[in-house]
Design a protein around this motif. Structure first.
Motif, PDB file in Angstrom:
ATOM      1  N   MET A 162       6.831  38.458 -12.114  1.00 56.48           N
ATOM      2  CA  MET A 162       6.199  37.434 -12.357  1.00 56.48           C
ATOM      3  C   MET A 162       6.361  36.151 -11.113  1.00 56.48           C
ATOM      4  SD  MET A 162       4.605  38.422 -15.039  1.00 56.48           S
ATOM      5  CE  MET A 162       4.715  40.109 -15.912  1.00 56.48           C
ATOM      6  N   GLU A 163       6.985  35.064 -11.631  1.00 58.37           N
ATOM      7  CA  GLU A 163       7.285  34.256 -10.601  1.00 58.37           C
ATOM      8  C   GLU A 163       8.503  34.653  -9.443  1.00 58.37           C
ATOM      9  OE1 GLU A 163      10.713  33.971 -13.400  1.00 58.37           O
ATOM     10  OE2 GLU A 163       8.591  34.228 -13.607  1.00 58.37           O
ATOM     11  N   SER A 164       8.423  34.080  -8.407  1.00 59.70           N
ATOM     12  CA  SER A 164       9.296  34.066  -7.382  1.00 59.70           C
ATOM     13  C   SER A 164      10.368  32.936  -7.317  1.00 59.70           C
ATOM     14  CB  SER A 164       8.592  34.541  -5.979  1.00 59.70           C
ATOM     15  OG  SER A 164       9.468  34.460  -4.897  1.00 59.70           O
ATOM     16  N   ALA A 165      11.533  33.341  -7.264  1.00 59.85           N
ATOM     17  CA  ALA A 165      12.789  32.386  -7.329  1.00 59.85           C
ATOM     18  C   ALA A 165      13.681  32.638  -6.113  1.00 59.85           C
ATOM     19  CB  ALA A 165      13.503  32.285  -8.599  1.00 59.85           C
ATOM     20  N   VAL A 166      13.948  31.435  -5.213  1.00 58.73           N
ATOM     21  CA  VAL A 166      14.944  31.772  -4.079  1.00 58.73           C
ATOM     22  C   VAL A 166      15.668  30.571  -3.999  1.00 58.73           C
ATOM     23  CG1 VAL A 166      13.312  33.039  -2.915  1.00 58.73           C
ATOM     24  CG2 VAL A 166      13.418  30.680  -2.307  1.00 58.73           C
ATOM     25  N   VAL A 212      19.086  32.687   2.601  1.00 61.84           N
ATOM     26  CA  VAL A 212      18.074  32.762   1.464  1.00 61.84           C
ATOM     27  C   VAL A 212      18.614  33.697   0.451  1.00 61.84           C
ATOM     28  CG1 VAL A 212      15.809  33.550   0.533  1.00 61.84           C
ATOM     29  CG2 VAL A 212      16.166  32.437   2.832  1.00 61.84           C
ATOM     30  N   THR A 213      18.852  33.336  -0.821  1.00 60.66           N
ATOM     31  CA  THR A 213      19.250  34.001  -1.915  1.00 60.66           C
ATOM     32  C   THR A 213      17.946  34.475  -2.629  1.00 60.66           C
ATOM     33  OG1 THR A 213      21.352  33.086  -2.031  1.00 60.66           O
ATOM     34  CG2 THR A 213      20.637  34.452  -4.004  1.00 60.66           C
ATOM     35  N   LEU A 214      17.752  35.504  -2.740  1.00 56.65           N
ATOM     36  CA  LEU A 214      16.476  35.912  -3.616  1.00 56.65           C
ATOM     37  C   LEU A 214      16.902  36.515  -4.991  1.00 56.65           C
ATOM     38  CD1 LEU A 214      13.711  36.510  -3.897  1.00 56.65           C
ATOM     39  CD2 LEU A 214      13.961  38.788  -2.846  1.00 56.65           C
ATOM     40  N   GLU A 215      16.477  35.397  -5.850  1.00 59.41           N
ATOM     41  CA  GLU A 215      16.927  35.681  -7.437  1.00 59.41           C
ATOM     42  C   GLU A 215      15.906  36.627  -8.036  1.00 59.41           C
ATOM     43  OE1 GLU A 215      17.219  31.751  -8.601  1.00 59.41           O
ATOM     44  OE2 GLU A 215      19.046  31.232  -7.633  1.00 59.41           O
ATOM     45  N   ARG A 216      14.560  36.509  -7.504  1.00 60.46           N
ATOM     46  CA  ARG A 216      13.680  37.374  -8.497  1.00 60.46           C
ATOM     47  C   ARG A 216      12.409  37.262  -7.568  1.00 60.46           C
ATOM     48  NH1 ARG A 216      14.913  33.249 -11.672  1.00 60.46           N
ATOM     49  NH2 ARG A 216      13.236  31.853 -12.362  1.00 60.46           N
ATOM     50  N   GLY A 217      11.255  38.212  -7.937  1.00 57.72           N
ATOM     51  CA  GLY A 217      10.131  38.154  -7.182  1.00 57.72           C
ATOM     52  C   GLY A 217      10.042  38.676  -5.718  1.00 57.72           C
TER      53      GLY A 217
END
Length: 407
Positions: free
Chosen positions: A88-92, A104-109
């Protein structure tokens, strides 16, 4: 004395404040909304600087560059209708790391990492669930897409463990990239070649696959050129309209975007409202997808959801656990038991719209032979009763659904 000391310390205080405010990234493009996780009503605009430690969410497409201009970071989400990508959404979260152009920490997306230099390689320190990977984009043409999402395995064990399976996919869209994670080293090259990497938290095995060409339609899914105009307009309405109010909007895209935004902003009240109240089947089904995605975000989400139901919605503990079970589904053993289908068909008679919607959501997937049964969870009791009769004919008590025809 203290006044004189304060005057002497002022320059040092200013230097410390300035050091903390040093940007690590700059916003270059916003398609829809880009906001701070800690302050969801703080929206970022083109040209705005991002400090270390900032967590950003993109609804639905944004682009940033590292402060030194070496790396571009594209953030991409989806409302669940424009592509097959299960995000769904992208979160970093942006940070700093010695020797890297960007951390960069990719949390989701999904993020798309691009080497923006005129020559030479660019380095990104990429962190996923606390695990760091050094990504070297080896040439100016190097572009690497990274996708992270989580889902609970169906069944009672998932309810007990509350630890969703994490999936990581990396794909070389252009050029070549080198990856170093602990003792593991890999190179990904755009097709033809070793272009795709898979990893999940269950097998914990890194698999690199060779592609002759990029999957059909993938670039379109990542680009979203046609869909983005409508998504922009719908997302921007969230600046002035509450998400729940947009559930009643006349335009379908506005309604879907509002539901996705609820998940991105941890608005469980809005999501449960969408499933429990909305007469729009599209909204209810999308709210189910978004809630499943929210539950898979990280360990402990099921417990948070059940606590929300019991504390805020005053739902009894047993019923809250049933709702959680309905959201994650049933394992292979349970799907071989006729009682599973009897339970779902019985739920079609529930006085609760949310229960009826969740039951139909599963039945339509587990028993595709019933796709022509015109059951509307929001329909009249009479119309629902007739459709339930057809479901009982299709899956009689003590029986399993008919096997799907063809492949």
């Amino acid at each position: 004395m203290f006044a004189k000391l304060w005057v002497l310390l002022l320059p040092f205080t200013f230097l410390i404040a300035s050091a903390r405010a040093e940007p690590v990234a700059i916003c270059e493009e916003v398609g829809g909304l880009l906001f701070d996780v800690k302050t969801p009503d703080k929206f970022y605009a083109v040209g705005q600087k991002v400090e270390a430690g900032t967590s950003l969410v993109a609804l639905f497409k944004s682009k940033l560059k590292s402060a030194n201009g070496a790396v571009h970071v594209g953030m991409l989400g989806d409302i669940g209708t424009h592509s097959d990508l299960p995000v769904m959404e992208s979160a970093v979260r942006f940070g700093t790391h010695a020797g890297a152009d960007l951390a960069v920490t990719l949390e989701r997306g999904i993020v798309i990492l691009s080497n923006a230099k005129k020559s030479g390689s660019a380095r990104v320190q990429l962190t996923i669930r606390g695990q760091a990977t050094t990504v070297d984009l080896l040439e100016p043409s190097s572009v690497l897409a990274v996708e992270v999402y989580g889902r609970h395995a169906p069944g009672p064990l998932a309810l007990k463990n509350d630890d969703p399976t994490l999936f990581v996919v990396m794909l070389a869209l252009s050029g070549e990239s080198a990856l170093v994670h602990q003792e593991h080293k890999h190179r990904l090259k755009s097709p033809p070649g070793p272009a795709i990497l898979h990893w999940d938290s269950v097998s914990k095995e890194i698999e690199v696959g060779t592609l002759d060409k990029l999957p059909l339609g993938l670039r379109e899914s990542l680009a979203w050129k046609k869909a983005l105009i409508g998504l922009n307009l719908s997302a921007l309405k969230l600046k002035v309209e509450p998400a729940q109010k947009l559930l009643e909007a006349p335009f379908k895209l506005d309604r879907l975007v509002s539901v996705t935004a609820m998940g991105a902003r941890d608005d469980l009240d809005g999501l449960t409202h969408a499933i429990s109240v909305s007469a729009d089947e599209l909204v209810r089904n999308h709210a189910i997808l978004v809630l499943r995605s929210w539950l898979g975000r990280e360990p402990g989400q099921l417990a948070k959801f059940e606590a929300f139901l019991t504390a805020t919605k005053k739902v009894p503990v047993g019923r809250a656990r049933t709702v959680a079970n309905l959201l994650i589904g049933w394992d292979d053993h349970q799907l071989k038991e006729p009682t599973t289908y009897e339970f779902l068909i019985d739920l079609l008679e529930s006085p609760q719209l949310a229960a009826r919607s969740l039951a139909l959501w599963h039945l339509s997937r587990l028993a595709p032979a019933g796709k022509d049964i015109a059951y509307d969870p929001a329909g009249t009791p009479e119309s629902r009763a007739a459709a339930i009769g057809r479901w009982r004919q299709l899956i009689p008590a003590g029986k399993l659904p008919p096997a799907p025809k063809g492949k």
